[in-house]
Design a protein around this motif. Sequence first.
Motif, PDB file in Angstrom:
ATOM      1  N   TYR A 195       0.821  -1.208   0.000  1.00 61.12           N
ATOM      2  CA  TYR A 195       0.000   0.000   0.000  1.00 61.12           C
ATOM      3  C   TYR A 195       0.860   1.265   0.000  1.00 61.12           C
ATOM      4  O   TYR A 195       0.419   2.324  -0.483  1.00 61.12           O
ATOM      5  N   GLY A 196       2.084   1.170   0.538  1.00 63.09           N
ATOM      6  CA  GLY A 196       2.986   2.305   0.417  1.00 63.09           C
ATOM      7  C   GLY A 196       3.300   2.606  -1.035  1.00 63.09           C
ATOM      8  O   GLY A 196       3.372   3.773  -1.446  1.00 63.09           O
ATOM      9  N   VAL A 197       3.459   1.554  -1.835  1.00 63.89           N
ATOM     10  CA  VAL A 197       3.696   1.716  -3.265  1.00 63.89           C
ATOM     11  C   VAL A 197       2.439   2.227  -3.963  1.00 63.89           C
ATOM     12  O   VAL A 197       2.489   3.115  -4.814  1.00 63.89           O
ATOM     13  N   VAL A 198       1.291   1.660  -3.581  1.00 63.02           N
ATOM     14  CA  VAL A 198       0.019   2.070  -4.190  1.00 63.02           C
ATOM     15  C   VAL A 198      -0.204   3.568  -4.009  1.00 63.02           C
ATOM     16  O   VAL A 198      -0.487   4.308  -4.968  1.00 63.02           O
ATOM     17  N   GLY A 199      -0.080   4.045  -2.770  1.00 59.86           N
ATOM     18  CA  GLY A 199      -0.347   5.451  -2.495  1.00 59.86           C
ATOM     19  C   GLY A 199       0.584   6.395  -3.226  1.00 59.86           C
ATOM     20  O   GLY A 199       0.182   7.499  -3.616  1.00 59.86           O
ATOM     21  N   LEU A 245       7.541  -6.874  -5.947  1.00 59.89           N
ATOM     22  CA  LEU A 245       6.163  -6.722  -6.400  1.00 59.89           C
ATOM     23  C   LEU A 245       5.846  -7.741  -7.479  1.00 59.89           C
ATOM     24  O   LEU A 245       6.729  -8.169  -8.228  1.00 59.89           O
ATOM     25  N   PRO A 246       4.571  -8.135  -7.613  1.00 60.69           N
ATOM     26  CA  PRO A 246       4.210  -9.143  -8.618  1.00 60.69           C
ATOM     27  C   PRO A 246       4.271  -8.618 -10.043  1.00 60.69           C
ATOM     28  O   PRO A 246       4.309  -9.407 -10.991  1.00 60.69           O
ATOM     29  N   PHE A 247       4.265  -7.309 -10.219  1.00 61.60           N
ATOM     30  CA  PHE A 247       4.354  -6.700 -11.548  1.00 61.60           C
ATOM     31  C   PHE A 247       4.792  -5.252 -11.347  1.00 61.60           C
ATOM     32  O   PHE A 247       4.655  -4.695 -10.242  1.00 61.60           O
ATOM     33  N   PRO A 248       5.322  -4.615 -12.387  1.00 70.01           N
ATOM     34  CA  PRO A 248       5.761  -3.222 -12.244  1.00 70.01           C
ATOM     35  C   PRO A 248       4.575  -2.295 -11.943  1.00 70.01           C
ATOM     36  O   PRO A 248       3.496  -2.440 -12.522  1.00 70.01           O
ATOM     37  N   VAL A 249       4.780  -1.372 -11.044  1.00 69.15           N
ATOM     38  CA  VAL A 249       3.772  -0.368 -10.711  1.00 69.15           C
ATOM     39  C   VAL A 249       4.348   0.988 -11.096  1.00 69.15           C
ATOM     40  O   VAL A 249       5.315   1.460 -10.491  1.00 69.15           O
ATOM     41  N   THR A 250       3.749   1.589 -12.109  1.00 69.62           N
ATOM     42  CA  THR A 250       4.305   2.825 -12.669  1.00 69.62           C
ATOM     43  C   THR A 250       3.306   3.970 -12.756  1.00 69.62           C
ATOM     44  O   THR A 250       3.696   5.105 -13.025  1.00 69.62           O
ATOM     45  N   THR A 254      -1.899   0.715 -12.667  1.00 69.31           N
ATOM     46  CA  THR A 254      -1.161  -0.419 -12.116  1.00 69.31           C
ATOM     47  C   THR A 254      -1.158  -0.373 -10.585  1.00 69.31           C
ATOM     48  O   THR A 254      -1.071  -1.414  -9.922  1.00 69.31           O
ATOM     49  N   ALA A 255      -1.280   0.820 -10.019  1.00 65.87           N
ATOM     50  CA  ALA A 255      -1.360   0.927  -8.556  1.00 65.87           C
ATOM     51  C   ALA A 255      -2.670   0.334  -8.042  1.00 65.87           C
ATOM     52  O   ALA A 255      -2.686  -0.405  -7.052  1.00 65.87           O
ATOM     53  N   LYS A 257      -4.405  -1.884  -9.574  1.00 62.77           N
ATOM     54  CA  LYS A 257      -4.301  -3.317  -9.830  1.00 62.77           C
ATOM     55  C   LYS A 257      -3.539  -4.006  -8.706  1.00 62.77           C
ATOM     56  O   LYS A 257      -3.912  -5.110  -8.263  1.00 62.77           O
ATOM     57  N   LEU A 258      -2.477  -3.370  -8.214  1.00 64.44           N
ATOM     58  CA  LEU A 258      -1.724  -3.939  -7.102  1.00 64.44           C
ATOM     59  C   LEU A 258      -2.579  -3.992  -5.841  1.00 64.44           C
ATOM     60  O   LEU A 258      -2.554  -4.985  -5.105  1.00 64.44           O
ATOM     61  N   ALA A 259      -3.340  -2.937  -5.571  1.00 60.93           N
ATOM     62  CA  ALA A 259      -4.205  -2.930  -4.391  1.00 60.93           C
ATOM     63  C   ALA A 259      -5.218  -4.072  -4.464  1.00 60.93           C
ATOM     64  O   ALA A 259      -5.456  -4.775  -3.469  1.00 60.93           O
ATOM     65  N   ALA A 260      -5.811  -4.281  -5.626  1.00 64.38           N
ATOM     66  CA  ALA A 260      -6.759  -5.387  -5.794  1.00 64.38           C
ATOM     67  C   ALA A 260      -6.064  -6.726  -5.587  1.00 64.38           C
ATOM     68  O   ALA A 260      -6.629  -7.647  -4.970  1.00 64.38           O
ATOM     69  N   HIS A 261      -4.846  -6.852  -6.089  1.00 68.54           N
ATOM     70  CA  HIS A 261      -4.072  -8.086  -5.929  1.00 68.54           C
ATOM     71  C   HIS A 261      -3.787  -8.368  -4.454  1.00 68.54           C
ATOM     72  O   HIS A 261      -3.951  -9.497  -3.975  1.00 68.54           O
ATOM     73  N   LEU A 262      -3.380  -7.341  -3.713  1.00 71.28           N
ATOM     74  CA  LEU A 262      -3.067  -7.509  -2.298  1.00 71.28           C
ATOM     75  C   LEU A 262      -4.290  -7.981  -1.518  1.00 71.28           C
ATOM     76  O   LEU A 262      -4.211  -8.913  -0.705  1.00 71.28           O
TER      77      LEU A 262
END
Length: 321
Positions: A195-199, A245-250, A254-255, A257-262
């Motif tokens: 979530y630090g990456v997501v935000g 991370l499971p995929f690049p977050v740029t 993609t952020a 998408k990462l939150a949904a994945h988590l």
Amino acid sequence: MQPPSRRTFLAFGLITLTTACTGTDGTDAATKAPAPDPDAPVRLRAVAATDTLLSAYDALLGVPGARTDLLQPLRAETAQHRAALAQGIPAAPTSGTATPSATPSTTTLTPTALAALERQTAQSHLADLDAARPPLARLLASIAAANARHATAIGAPPDQPDPATTPAPSATAPGTALPALQQALSAEHAAVYGYGVVGAHLPDDQQRADARTYYAAHQAQRDAWQRLLTTLGTTPTPAAGGYQLPFPVTDAPTATKLAAHLETRLTTVYADLVADLPTPHRRTAATALRDCTLRAHHWGAPTTPFPGVPDPAPTPAVTPS
């Protein structure tokens, strides 16, 4: 419904070993009578509650102008819940058998009333967590999470944790549950990092505000598992120095998408935890499962009738780097 996870097969394997002591055909060796299913009363109550819910869907779908595009898929999921709950019950009654007094009439039934009934059904499933064996408890918690998602989709405000009904962690968990608790803690460490990456990749708008709220929720859940493990005399698993991370977050897409994945990954962790924990703690894990289910839905994750229970196709996890 997708195949159950390996842990579910192991749990059912233990049940098979237990019943095998009475006879190779599942009957009592002396009387040849079918061995009673200790989960049958719980299953029957869950089926009855689901039948009432199905009848309510049918009643509302019969109202002119009803949102069939929304209600039909939710009813279809509810029918899948009913089929899963009825497994092993001889001559289980067909769906839609609720009495008229148990279901609002077509003149009073509204989407708001249906959402309330979804929540009522979820509460009835959670009330039976302590009476069910681990595999069924896991299923009940998963269906209750789906009920909460249904209520939100229909238009009710999101559920909030209820301190009066959610037991606080205590020093009663047996040693056999410690690996599962450590796994939940490790997953929360990864979620906090993620979530630090997501935000950092969301615009300064409502999405970022939501990410901050969910980040704080995962910090609180992480701290709760740490306290419980410490109380049990075990050193909590520390967070890794970094995570792959499971995929690049740029960017923002993609952020999210990462939150949904988590959140989706955590639904599996908490569904399994419901089965692993003793009865005083099942409600805590089920509440975490519900919250992750709602957050995954918020971020646009694909929906499933059984949050955390299907064994999804292999996907890369957030792992320590």
